[in-house]
Write an enzyme that holds these catalytic residues in place. Sequence first.
Site, PDB file in Angstrom:
ATOM      1  N   PRO A  16      49.966  47.513  32.979  1.00  0.00           N
ATOM      2  CA  PRO A  16      51.140  48.346  32.722  1.00  0.00           C
ATOM      3  C   PRO A  16      51.809  47.922  31.426  1.00  0.00           C
ATOM      4  CG  PRO A  16      51.575  46.784  34.489  1.00  0.00           C
ATOM      5  CD  PRO A  16      50.121  46.658  34.166  1.00  0.00           C
ATOM      6  N   MET A  17      52.114  48.890  30.566  1.00  0.00           N
ATOM      7  CA  MET A  17      52.784  48.597  29.303  1.00  0.00           C
ATOM      8  C   MET A  17      53.913  49.596  29.108  1.00  0.00           C
ATOM      9  SD  MET A  17      49.554  47.701  26.765  1.00  0.00           S
ATOM     10  CE  MET A  17      48.460  48.975  27.421  1.00  0.00           C
ATOM     11  N   ALA A  18      55.113  49.072  28.892  1.00  0.00           N
ATOM     12  CA  ALA A  18      56.299  49.918  28.752  1.00  0.00           C
ATOM     13  C   ALA A  18      56.132  50.875  27.585  1.00  0.00           C
ATOM     14  CB  ALA A  18      57.537  49.052  28.552  1.00  0.00           C
ATOM     15  N   CYS A 101      56.353  39.308  32.831  1.00  0.00           N
ATOM     16  CA  CYS A 101      57.085  39.812  31.669  1.00  0.00           C
ATOM     17  C   CYS A 101      57.805  38.662  30.960  1.00  0.00           C
ATOM     18  CB  CYS A 101      58.097  40.862  32.101  1.00  0.00           C
ATOM     19  SG  CYS A 101      58.989  41.595  30.718  1.00  0.00           S
ATOM     20  N   LYS A 141      50.859  40.021  39.065  1.00  0.00           N
ATOM     21  CA  LYS A 141      50.453  39.622  37.725  1.00  0.00           C
ATOM     22  C   LYS A 141      51.443  38.577  37.236  1.00  0.00           C
ATOM     23  CE  LYS A 141      48.922  41.541  33.290  1.00  0.00           C
ATOM     24  NZ  LYS A 141      49.898  41.118  32.258  1.00  0.00           N
ATOM     25  N   ASN A 203      43.377  37.977  32.070  1.00  0.00           N
ATOM     26  CA  ASN A 203      44.035  38.811  31.063  1.00  0.00           C
ATOM     27  C   ASN A 203      44.336  37.954  29.839  1.00  0.00           C
ATOM     28  OD1 ASN A 203      47.358  40.189  30.714  1.00  0.00           O
ATOM     29  ND2 ASN A 203      45.480  41.021  29.869  1.00  0.00           N
ATOM     30  N   GLY A 204      44.123  38.540  28.669  1.00  0.00           N
ATOM     31  CA  GLY A 204      44.441  37.843  27.432  1.00  0.00           C
ATOM     32  C   GLY A 204      43.276  37.793  26.467  1.00  0.00           C
ATOM     33  N   GLY A 227      45.199  45.025  28.229  1.00  0.00           N
ATOM     34  CA  GLY A 227      46.472  45.539  27.746  1.00  0.00           C
ATOM     35  C   GLY A 227      46.344  45.998  26.312  1.00  0.00           C
ATOM     36  N   ARG A 228      46.747  45.116  25.377  1.00  0.00           N
ATOM     37  CA  ARG A 228      46.774  45.494  23.963  1.00  0.00           C
ATOM     38  C   ARG A 228      45.398  45.901  23.414  1.00  0.00           C
ATOM     39  NH1 ARG A 228      48.834  40.554  21.003  1.00  0.00           N
ATOM     40  NH2 ARG A 228      47.696  39.489  22.663  1.00  0.00           N
TER      41      ARG A 228
END
Length: 371
Positions: A16-18, A101, A141, A203-204, A227-228
């Site tokens: 999830p990414m804002a 977060c 997460k 993740n990462g 994510g990114r």
Amino acid sequence: MKIGTLDVWPPVVLAPMAGITNIGFRTLCREQGGGLFVSEMITSRALVERVPLTFHMIRFGEHETPRSIQLYGVDPVIIGRAARMIHEEDLADHIDLNFGCPVPKVTRRGGGSALPYKRNLLRAILREAVANAGPLPVTMKMRKGIDEDHLTYLDAGRIAAEEGVAAVALHARTARQHYGGTADWDAIARLKEAVPEIPVLGNGDIWSADDALRMVERTGCDGVVVGRGCLGRPWLFRDLALAFDGSAERVRPDLGEVGDMMLRHAELLCEVIGSERYGLADFRKHIGWYLKGFEIGSDARRAFTAVTTLTELRDRLAELDRGQPWPEGVADGPRGKSGERAKVALPHGWLDDPCDMTVPGADAEDATSGG
């Protein structure tokens, strides 16, 4: 990969990414490959108080399944009520809890990646979420901890397994690292060793499908969270599906194919938002990610950020050199947020007692924020 009652293949989760993972972006990624695609983060308090913006943020597409919501909260009672709502009102098929977060406005109030330091409070939140979610799988997460002197991920993982959490995902950075430095994949391996009874997702620094395969091989994790790495690269989910199915084929789109993807993304955003003007305004942040590495020219890039209609966007895309090949090497690597923090913003006295059960104040969850 099995997460509770859900069979997830390939073993890939969209983080999830804002401002990113709305219906439009999730639809675009789903069109490329399978996995689990999580909504933008919402606050549990905003959900139980039925804030309209929150319900707007958790809309799902007609054929979107499974439906995944990420909840952020600091109060076990409110988290429990939110989980019960999601189950009883059929708002989603899966609940993910955010303890990762790192942004100051969250950690300074005791939320996000700051909260797992309070072990008993974390346990209470997880217990309430699992108890009230019915048959829905609950996952979490997290990050490694607040900083290298205050690591929490192993304790948090064990607590999660004990409380019936279906899977845990680790962003292998501390809150202080924010999105800078290098992700510590060895920490993912240590977490998997600590909680072999449930799936562990890493993740990462997953910028390519081959990065994902390397992470799984090196750490023994059960799946990956992206994510990114998919910013301006939604076809990464196609690559991931190919990779986990054993294929060496990878997507290397030319500039014309990238342009087609940009148009599809913009159209979806305009449809979701209900306005070409505002949909394209939302799309602007994606333009640099899509065009990274291609020889475009500064004037052309500026022209893209000025479009206000889909017709204008089509015209600008038609001016590109559609045959320009994928810029190997230059186009890969970090996109989106980066950089480390000098320190992590925390509530006064937060580190004094890791066993303290005091629930952070109501302002830790802004009910009017929508998430």
